[in-house]
Every structure is written in structure tokens, then in C-alpha cells.
Scaffold this active site. Structure first.
Site, short mmCIF file in Angstrom:
data_model
loop_
_atom_site.label_atom_id
_atom_site.label_comp_id
_atom_site.label_asym_id
_atom_site.label_seq_id
_atom_site.Cartn_x
_atom_site.Cartn_y
_atom_site.Cartn_z
N LYS A 166 9.52 -28.49 2.53
CA LYS A 166 10.56 -28.99 3.42
C LYS A 166 11.15 -30.28 2.88
O LYS A 166 10.43 -31.16 2.40
CB LYS A 166 10.01 -29.19 4.84
CG LYS A 166 9.61 -27.87 5.51
CD LYS A 166 9.10 -28.10 6.92
CE LYS A 166 8.74 -26.77 7.59
NZ LYS A 166 9.92 -25.95 7.87
N ASP A 197 1.32 -24.60 0.63
CA ASP A 197 1.47 -25.13 1.98
C ASP A 197 2.97 -25.27 2.18
O ASP A 197 3.59 -26.17 1.60
CB ASP A 197 0.76 -26.47 2.15
CG ASP A 197 0.81 -26.98 3.59
OD1 ASP A 197 1.79 -26.65 4.29
OD2 ASP A 197 -0.09 -27.70 4.01
N HIS A 198 3.58 -24.37 2.96
CA HIS A 198 5.04 -24.32 3.01
C HIS A 198 5.65 -25.61 3.55
O HIS A 198 6.83 -25.89 3.30
CB HIS A 198 5.54 -23.11 3.80
CG HIS A 198 5.36 -23.21 5.27
ND1 HIS A 198 4.25 -22.73 5.93
CD2 HIS A 198 6.16 -23.73 6.23
CE1 HIS A 198 4.37 -22.94 7.22
NE2 HIS A 198 5.52 -23.55 7.44
N HIS A 200 -1.44 -28.27 7.03
CA HIS A 200 -0.15 -28.96 7.18
C HIS A 200 -0.32 -30.43 7.53
O HIS A 200 0.26 -31.32 6.90
CB HIS A 200 0.68 -28.29 8.28
CG HIS A 200 0.95 -26.85 8.05
ND1 HIS A 200 1.12 -26.29 6.80
CD2 HIS A 200 1.11 -25.82 8.93
CE1 HIS A 200 1.35 -25.00 6.92
NE2 HIS A 200 1.36 -24.68 8.20
N ARG A 232 0.81 -1.22 0.00
CA ARG A 232 0.00 0.00 0.00
C ARG A 232 0.84 1.27 0.00
O ARG A 232 0.56 2.22 -0.73
CB ARG A 232 -0.93 -0.02 1.22
CG ARG A 232 -1.78 1.24 1.35
CD ARG A 232 -2.66 1.17 2.58
NE ARG A 232 -3.59 0.04 2.51
CZ ARG A 232 -4.47 -0.26 3.46
NH1 ARG A 232 -4.54 0.49 4.55
NH2 ARG A 232 -5.27 -1.29 3.33
N LYS A 255 -2.03 -19.42 2.53
CA LYS A 255 -3.15 -19.70 3.41
C LYS A 255 -3.37 -18.52 4.36
O LYS A 255 -2.46 -17.70 4.52
CB LYS A 255 -2.91 -21.00 4.19
CG LYS A 255 -1.88 -20.87 5.32
CD LYS A 255 -2.10 -21.89 6.38
CE LYS A 255 -1.30 -21.56 7.63
NZ LYS A 255 -1.64 -22.28 8.80
N ASP A 275 -6.06 -23.98 11.88
CA ASP A 275 -4.77 -23.35 11.60
C ASP A 275 -3.71 -24.37 11.21
O ASP A 275 -2.88 -24.09 10.34
CB ASP A 275 -4.30 -22.58 12.84
CG ASP A 275 -3.00 -21.83 12.61
OD1 ASP A 275 -2.86 -21.21 11.55
OD2 ASP A 275 -2.13 -21.87 13.49
#
Length: 482
Positions: free
Chosen positions: A178, A173-174, A236, A45, A144, A231
Site C-alpha cells: 500500500k 504481506d499485502h 499486518h 486442480r 499468509k 489473523d
């Protein structure tokens, strides 16, 4: 898809960008992995200009440069890729400047990383469309949360799909970035020794734990509206479960892998909420010897939001019939760890019983964080002359990434996800039908909690959750692997 020549980062002045995105992109640049002509355009912004973004990037990346002992010229060559154009994600009309700045780069392909609040997805996509930045050579990555339930998730996905078709939509989805999570596929499908036992005949149960020592940490508004089930479990943990339980794809391709994952998610048995789930909320306690307040004290108001959840899940298909999957996640737990535990069945007969030796079941532990490693517990004979009987001992075969791959730099998960986004490789991103299958299962659990009148049980910060979570496994003769 061909590699994009422009990466557009929304929310570039935010915490995720400073901690993960800019350092990850620099790591790829330093290793020569970014396309030569790739430009990175940041937007948010406030109008901080090119110099403002470049100064922020230098601050974020300086520790990485020092850690890797890189020449300052490498950092400056990365900085030249960066530019900034202000745009207000809540105001589609403000995207005109963005469209004008990028109009000459559209044909080269644009990859957009959207890390704004979900409430701004609709206006952001409308702004991109009005600015001419949503054409066939543009792909969009979404962070997410993608909704709070199935209905809101569908609303978001419908808004995205109106402009970006599924093949150009990359849901992040991080955890899937991995190394140990990806290594799970290599372990299962690249080694003959595991797959024949990877079923109800060979495996007794599976445990998946994602524990945090932190509390709200400034995420008050977000977390109290979500809770641990939505969450952590919805994304995950269900992705980890799907990778553990999926059938072997015919090939390692985006659709083949995701087809198998969604089959698992659709095979999840509806939970009996009262008997197969435990929810908790942390009270005051201590973490690492330091006193910490309870959730209500941190929040500053009463709340029934769960900060801990434990579930006993089942995958109702041929391979996994009768094998429980125990899932556990929570805040203010004793340790920060994410791991998958595969508990194999006992041998059908022990020939050592008459010689004083006892056997333990083999166990495979895949550590995801804080340290990525694979550990297999096997039985071995203890050295000695055995005059008082044979002695067997459980021995760990420990494969730590830092040791086994000492010659390879360990990467931030976002490095893999960002380069895949830039190159258009969608295997490690989540497809819409996966997201909706996950939400369908999660919504049913929440409905079960409401029907049963369940409220979170208190647990002291620094403990492993309510006592009922221990009973959830102990009544099956199973103990949590702590």
C-alpha cells in the site's frame, strides 16, 4: 536478480486471483510495465484449459477496462499472455504436465505465486521439485498464513528452505504494497522536520487501528482456528509497528530495511496479558443501520475465538523507552479503516495560557484504508481582533493521495508486489527472521491469556469493542482516535 520471463499462479481460479491478481497484472500490462515476453501460466486442480482461464480473466478485468476507458485490444493483448495447466497441489505426481509445459522457459526465470492453503505448501514444493521447477532461476512467493504459531511457522519455513533458499523466497504481506505504508518511510527519512521528534522525547504515544465491519464472510474454518491476534496483529499490525519504530537504514535496500525492522520486533517487551491486553467477541448488533448476528450465531457452535483484540505494547530500546504503542483490531466494528496515529507531546510551556488560549498536542494520522492520506493536526490562530483573548484552533494539513497526486493512477497493492516478485526485488517482502520474531511475541501473549484464564468479553456489533478496551488507554490519560 534478473526479471522472470514466466509467472506461475497457483490457485488461479480462486477468489484472490479474480479480485486482485489478474486485475493487478492487467494494470501493469496496460501501463507497459510487464516484461515484453512475460507469460502468465495459471494452475489449479480442475482442467479448465486455456480458454477457461481466459474467459475467467475477461470477466475479472472487464470492470477495470471500463473504468479506465481502455480499448478492448489492450485486454485482448493481455489475454494472449495467459495459459493454463492443471495440477493438484495435494498430489506431487500431477505436476509432470506443468514441468513439461514450462521446461523451455526455465532458463528465462520463473516466478511462482503460491496462494494455496499452508497445509499444501509441502506437497506443492515437492511437486515443483519433481517437475524440475525449483532450480536456481525460480523464485517463490508465499501468501499468509505462514503457520499458526512459531513451531508450525518454522515447519513451513523449513519445508520451503529445503528447496528454495531465503534469497529466492518472497513472503507476502499485502499491507506492505500500500502506498501510504511505503510513504511512511519517505515521510520519516526524506523530511528533516519529523525525524528529530520521532522518539520518546517528541512522541507521547502511537495508535495503530485495523478495523473491519464484516463478520466471518465465508472464512469460518480459517478464522475460528486463528482469531484476530494471529489473523491481523501477527502480520499486518506488527509490520506497521516495525515501520513506525525502525531506525533509519543506511540505504533503501531489501536487507538494510529488513535488518532494522527485525531489530524492532526483537525489542518488543513481553506483554502482561491480564493488564495490557483486551479480547472480545462480537454479539448481535447493527452495522450501517442493518441488524447482524453475533459471532456464535454465524459460526453455529460455541467458541472462545477472539474477534477483537487491543494491546498496549512497548519497544524497549533507546528511541522508544516509555512510549506506549496501542494496537486495536476487530470484526463488526463501526467503520472499515486502517490508520496509524502519531500523538506528539505537548509543548513544554504555553505562553498563551494567560490570554485564554488552550493548546492541543500535534497529531499525525496516516490513513491506509479505505482512503490513503496523511493528515497533520497543528495549532493556528483563529482570525480576529483578540479583544476577549487569543483564540487558537486545531487545523488539519491534509495531504490526500487523490489530490496531491491527481496525475498518477492509484494502484492496487498487489501491483507493486507482483512486479517486485517478477523483477526479484524483495524489499517489501517479509524475511524469515521477521516472521519468527513476530510469532515469538504473539505466542507469548496467547500463553499469557491461557495462564490468566482470559476469555473474550462480548461487545455489540457496530461498537468499538468491549468497554475494557477503552479503559486500556483511558487509565493512561489517552483516548482512542475514532
Amino acid at each position: 536478480m534478473s526479471a522472470a520471463q514466466t509467472l506461475l499462479l497457483f490457485g488461479v481460479t480462486g477468489d484472490l486471483s479474480r479480485r486482485m491478481l489478474l486485475p493487478s497484472l492487467f494494470g501493469l500490462h496496460a501501463d507497459g510495465l510487464l516484461p515484453e515476453g512475460l507469460m502468465i501460466v495459471g494452475t489449479a486442480r480442475h482442467d479448465i484449459g486455456d480458454d477457461g482461464l481466459r474467459d475467467e480473466a475477461r470477466k475479472a478485468i472487464a470492470p477495470l477496462v471500463a473504468e479506465r476507458k481502455l480499448d478492448a485490444a489492450v485486454l485482448e493483448s493481455f489475454i494472449t499472455r495467459l495459459s493454463y495447466v492443471a495440477a493438484d497441489a495435494s498430489d506431487p505426481s500431477s505436476f509432470a504436465a506443468l514441468g513439461k509445459a514450462l521446461e523451455d522457459r526455465i532458463e528465462g526465470g520463473i516466478a511462482i505465486f503460491l496462494s494455496t492453503a499452508p497445509s499444501l505448501f509441502g506437497s506443492t514444493i515437492a511437486g515443483l521439485e519433481q517437475a524440475g521447477l525449483a532450480g536456481p532461476k525460480t523464485r517463490l512467493a508465499l501468501e499468509k498464513p505462514l503457520g499458526q504459531d512459531l513451531a508450525s511457522s518454522r515447519e513451513i519455513n523449513d519445508a520451503v528452505a529445503r528447496v528454495f533458499p531465503e534469497q529466492r523466497t518472497f513472503r507476502i504481506d499485502h499491507y506492505l504494497g500500500k502506498e501510504t505504508v511505503q510513504n511512511l518511510l519517505a515521510l520519516r527519512f526524506g523530511n528533516l522536520m519529523f525525524e528529530p521528534l520521532w522518539n520518546a522525547q517528541g512522541i507521547d504515544h502511537v495508535q495503530i487501528t485495523v478495523s473491519e465491519t464484516v463478520g466471518l464472510e465465508g472464512r469460518t474454518g480459517y478464522f475460528d482456528g486463528m482469531g484476530s491476534l494471529r489473523d491481523m496483529v501477527q502480520n499486518h499490525m506488527l509490520q506497521l509497528l516495525a515501520l513506525v519504530a525502525m531506525e533509519a537504514p543506511a540505504q533503501f535496500s531489501a536487507d538494510a530495511v529488513r535488518d532494522e525492522k527485525v531489530k524492532v520486533l526483537r525489542s518488543l517487551r513481553p506483554l502482561d496479558a491480564a493488564k495490557e491486553s483486551v479480547i472480545g467477541q462480537y454479539a448481535a448488533g447493527a452495522i450501517a443501520g442493518q441488524p447482524v448476528p453475533g459471532y456464535i450465531d454465524e459460526l453455529g457452535k460455541p467458541s472462545d475465538t477472539e474477534t477483537f483484540v487491543a494491546l498496549k505494547a512497548h519497544v524497549d530500546n533507546w528511541r522508544w523507552k516509555g512510549v506506549p504503542f496501542y494496537l486495536r483490531t476487530g470484526k463488526r466494528l463501526p467503520a472499515r479503516q486502517s490508520e496509524i496515529v502519531i500523538q506528539f507531546r505537548a509543548v513544554p510551556h504555553s505562553m498563551f495560557n494567560g490570554r485564554g488560549a488552550s493548546l492541543k498536542q500535534n497529531r499525525l494520522v496516516l490513513g491506509i484504508q479505505p482512503e490513503e492520506n496523511i493528515r497533520l493536526a497543528i495549532m493556528a490562530k483563529q482570525p480576529g481582533l483578540d479583544r476577549q483573548g487569543i483564540r487558537l484552533r486545531e487545523v488539519d494539513m491534509d495531504i490526500r493521495d487523490a489530490n496531491a497526486f491527481a496525475d498518477v493512477r492509484r494502484r492496487i497493492a498487489y501491483e507493486r508486489l507482483l512486479i517486485d516478485l517478477i523483477e526479484g526485488e524483495s524489499t517489501l517482502f517479509v524475511r524469515r527472521d521477521e516472521v519468527e520474531a513476530q510469532w515469538q511475541w504473539i505466542d507469548a501473549i496467547r500463553a499469557g491469556w491461557n495462564e490468566a484464564g482470559m476469555r473474550p468479553k462480548n461487545y455489540g456489533a457496530g461498537t468499538w469493542g468491549p468497554a475494557a478496551a477503552i479503559a486500556l488507554t483511558e487509565r493512561d490519560g489517552v483516548s482512542w482516535y475514532d
